[in-house]
Design a protein around this motif. Structure first.
Motif, PDB file in Angstrom:
ATOM      1  N   PHE A  44      -6.913  10.019 -15.369  1.00  0.00           N
ATOM      2  CA  PHE A  44      -6.425  11.323 -15.816  1.00  0.00           C
ATOM      3  C   PHE A  44      -4.902  11.361 -15.907  1.00  0.00           C
ATOM      4  O   PHE A  44      -4.335  12.117 -16.684  1.00  0.00           O
ATOM      5  N   ALA A  45      -4.232  10.531 -15.108  1.00  0.00           N
ATOM      6  CA  ALA A  45      -2.769  10.473 -15.125  1.00  0.00           C
ATOM      7  C   ALA A  45      -2.254   9.345 -15.996  1.00  0.00           C
ATOM      8  O   ALA A  45      -1.042   9.131 -16.084  1.00  0.00           O
ATOM      9  N   GLY A  46      -3.168   8.590 -16.617  1.00  0.00           N
ATOM     10  CA  GLY A  46      -2.751   7.467 -17.461  1.00  0.00           C
ATOM     11  C   GLY A  46      -2.376   6.224 -16.687  1.00  0.00           C
ATOM     12  O   GLY A  46      -1.750   5.315 -17.226  1.00  0.00           O
ATOM     13  N   LEU A  47      -2.766   6.174 -15.402  1.00  0.00           N
ATOM     14  CA  LEU A  47      -2.411   5.046 -14.545  1.00  0.00           C
ATOM     15  C   LEU A  47      -3.372   3.878 -14.735  1.00  0.00           C
ATOM     16  O   LEU A  47      -4.567   4.081 -14.942  1.00  0.00           O
ATOM     17  N   PRO A  48      -2.877   2.650 -14.605  1.00  0.00           N
ATOM     18  CA  PRO A  48      -3.751   1.480 -14.745  1.00  0.00           C
ATOM     19  C   PRO A  48      -4.575   1.235 -13.480  1.00  0.00           C
ATOM     20  O   PRO A  48      -4.193   1.632 -12.385  1.00  0.00           O
ATOM     21  N   THR A  49      -5.697   0.580 -13.644  1.00  0.00           N
ATOM     22  CA  THR A  49      -6.498   0.144 -12.505  1.00  0.00           C
ATOM     23  C   THR A  49      -5.994  -1.222 -12.065  1.00  0.00           C
ATOM     24  O   THR A  49      -5.220  -1.869 -12.754  1.00  0.00           O
ATOM     25  N   GLY A  50      -6.431  -1.652 -10.875  1.00  0.00           N
ATOM     26  CA  GLY A  50      -6.038  -2.968 -10.376  1.00  0.00           C
ATOM     27  C   GLY A  50      -5.348  -2.871  -9.036  1.00  0.00           C
ATOM     28  O   GLY A  50      -5.629  -1.982  -8.234  1.00  0.00           O
ATOM     29  N   THR A  51      -4.424  -3.788  -8.792  1.00  0.00           N
ATOM     30  CA  THR A  51      -3.729  -3.877  -7.511  1.00  0.00           C
ATOM     31  C   THR A  51      -2.464  -3.022  -7.514  1.00  0.00           C
ATOM     32  O   THR A  51      -1.694  -3.049  -8.465  1.00  0.00           O
ATOM     33  N   TRP A  52      -2.286  -2.304  -6.421  1.00  0.00           N
ATOM     34  CA  TRP A  52      -1.104  -1.461  -6.213  1.00  0.00           C
ATOM     35  C   TRP A  52      -0.395  -1.933  -4.947  1.00  0.00           C
ATOM     36  O   TRP A  52      -1.038  -2.221  -3.944  1.00  0.00           O
ATOM     37  N   THR A  53       0.917  -2.004  -4.978  1.00  0.00           N
ATOM     38  CA  THR A  53       1.706  -2.455  -3.835  1.00  0.00           C
ATOM     39  C   THR A  53       2.638  -1.343  -3.381  1.00  0.00           C
ATOM     40  O   THR A  53       3.326  -0.731  -4.197  1.00  0.00           O
ATOM     41  N   ASP A  54       2.666  -1.098  -2.069  1.00  0.00           N
ATOM     42  CA  ASP A  54       3.608  -0.145  -1.494  1.00  0.00           C
ATOM     43  C   ASP A  54       4.935  -0.876  -1.309  1.00  0.00           C
ATOM     44  O   ASP A  54       5.023  -1.805  -0.489  1.00  0.00           O
ATOM     45  N   VAL A  55       5.955  -0.485  -2.043  1.00  0.00           N
ATOM     46  CA  VAL A  55       7.237  -1.182  -1.972  1.00  0.00           C
ATOM     47  C   VAL A  55       7.963  -0.931  -0.651  1.00  0.00           C
ATOM     48  O   VAL A  55       8.890  -1.663  -0.305  1.00  0.00           O
ATOM     49  N   LEU A  56       7.531   0.074   0.121  1.00  0.00           N
ATOM     50  CA  LEU A  56       8.155   0.357   1.409  1.00  0.00           C
ATOM     51  C   LEU A  56       7.597  -0.512   2.528  1.00  0.00           C
ATOM     52  O   LEU A  56       8.311  -0.828   3.482  1.00  0.00           O
ATOM     53  N   THR A  57       6.303  -0.893   2.429  1.00  0.00           N
ATOM     54  CA  THR A  57       5.660  -1.645   3.510  1.00  0.00           C
ATOM     55  C   THR A  57       5.141  -3.019   3.092  1.00  0.00           C
ATOM     56  O   THR A  57       4.834  -3.836   3.939  1.00  0.00           O
ATOM     57  N   GLY A  58       4.959  -3.232   1.788  1.00  0.00           N
ATOM     58  CA  GLY A  58       4.374  -4.477   1.302  1.00  0.00           C
ATOM     59  C   GLY A  58       2.853  -4.476   1.300  1.00  0.00           C
ATOM     60  O   GLY A  58       2.231  -5.437   0.844  1.00  0.00           O
ATOM     61  N   GLU A  59       2.219  -3.407   1.790  1.00  0.00           N
ATOM     62  CA  GLU A  59       0.754  -3.322   1.785  1.00  0.00           C
ATOM     63  C   GLU A  59       0.247  -3.245   0.345  1.00  0.00           C
ATOM     64  O   GLU A  59       0.925  -2.691  -0.522  1.00  0.00           O
ATOM     65  N   LEU A  75       4.261  12.509   8.520  1.00  0.00           N
ATOM     66  CA  LEU A  75       5.706  12.494   8.254  1.00  0.00           C
ATOM     67  C   LEU A  75       6.161  11.174   7.623  1.00  0.00           C
ATOM     68  O   LEU A  75       7.238  10.660   7.938  1.00  0.00           O
ATOM     69  N   ARG A  76       5.335  10.635   6.741  1.00  0.00           N
ATOM     70  CA  ARG A  76       5.616   9.349   6.080  1.00  0.00           C
ATOM     71  C   ARG A  76       5.529   9.510   4.572  1.00  0.00           C
ATOM     72  O   ARG A  76       5.076  10.522   4.052  1.00  0.00           O
ATOM     73  N   SER A  77       5.903   8.433   3.904  1.00  0.00           N
ATOM     74  CA  SER A  77       5.790   8.407   2.448  1.00  0.00           C
ATOM     75  C   SER A  77       5.334   7.025   2.001  1.00  0.00           C
ATOM     76  O   SER A  77       5.366   6.065   2.770  1.00  0.00           O
ATOM     77  N   ARG A  78       4.897   6.961   0.767  1.00  0.00           N
ATOM     78  CA  ARG A  78       4.524   5.697   0.125  1.00  0.00           C
ATOM     79  C   ARG A  78       5.071   5.718  -1.293  1.00  0.00           C
ATOM     80  O   ARG A  78       5.131   6.779  -1.924  1.00  0.00           O
ATOM     81  N   VAL A  79       5.446   4.543  -1.757  1.00  0.00           N
ATOM     82  CA  VAL A  79       5.814   4.353  -3.155  1.00  0.00           C
ATOM     83  C   VAL A  79       4.985   3.187  -3.648  1.00  0.00           C
ATOM     84  O   VAL A  79       5.257   2.029  -3.313  1.00  0.00           O
ATOM     85  N   LEU A  80       3.925   3.496  -4.387  1.00  0.00           N
ATOM     86  CA  LEU A  80       2.992   2.485  -4.869  1.00  0.00           C
ATOM     87  C   LEU A  80       3.336   2.135  -6.314  1.00  0.00           C
ATOM     88  O   LEU A  80       3.575   3.017  -7.135  1.00  0.00           O
ATOM     89  N   VAL A  81       3.344   0.835  -6.608  1.00  0.00           N
ATOM     90  CA  VAL A  81       3.602   0.372  -7.978  1.00  0.00           C
ATOM     91  C   VAL A  81       2.501  -0.587  -8.402  1.00  0.00           C
ATOM     92  O   VAL A  81       1.933  -1.307  -7.592  1.00  0.00           O
ATOM     93  N   SER A  82       2.207  -0.549  -9.682  1.00  0.00           N
ATOM     94  CA  SER A  82       1.275  -1.521 -10.256  1.00  0.00           C
ATOM     95  C   SER A  82       2.088  -2.515 -11.056  1.00  0.00           C
ATOM     96  O   SER A  82       3.132  -2.155 -11.600  1.00  0.00           O
ATOM     97  N   PRO A  83       1.643  -3.766 -11.094  1.00  0.00           N
ATOM     98  CA  PRO A  83       2.441  -4.785 -11.795  1.00  0.00           C
ATOM     99  C   PRO A  83       2.522  -4.542 -13.293  1.00  0.00           C
ATOM    100  O   PRO A  83       1.760  -3.838 -13.861  1.00  0.00           O
TER     101      PRO A  83
END
Length: 83
Positions: A44-59, A75-83
């Protein structure tokens, strides 16, 4: 051209999705005192499927079809990116 969509919104938790050609980013902020589990669609947001990486933790997180599931601590945050 990049697009931005509200991916999740509650009183103490907010996430936006930013989509670039072939790539995506989800930025999540949890201002609450409790950890949260998120489970939401990607298409619905136009996001791709697959692997996502949290750039803050490496998870890494792998979507299950159109669904992406992950937790965000109190009280935390995540920044997830897809390749």
């Amino acid at each position: 051209r990049a697009t931005t969509t509200r991916w999740w919104e509650e009183d103490e938790l907010f996430a936006i999705a930013r989509v670039y050609p072939g790539k995506g980013m989800i930025s999540v902020v949890n201002r609450g005192w409790s950890a949260r589990d998120l489970d939401n669609g990607l298409a619905f947001a136009g996001l791709p499927t697959g692997t996502w990486t949290d750039v803050l933790t490496g998870e890494t997180f792998v979507s299950d079809g159109d669904r992406l599931r992950f937790s965000v601590g109190a009280l935390r945050s995540r920044v997830l990116v897809s390749p």
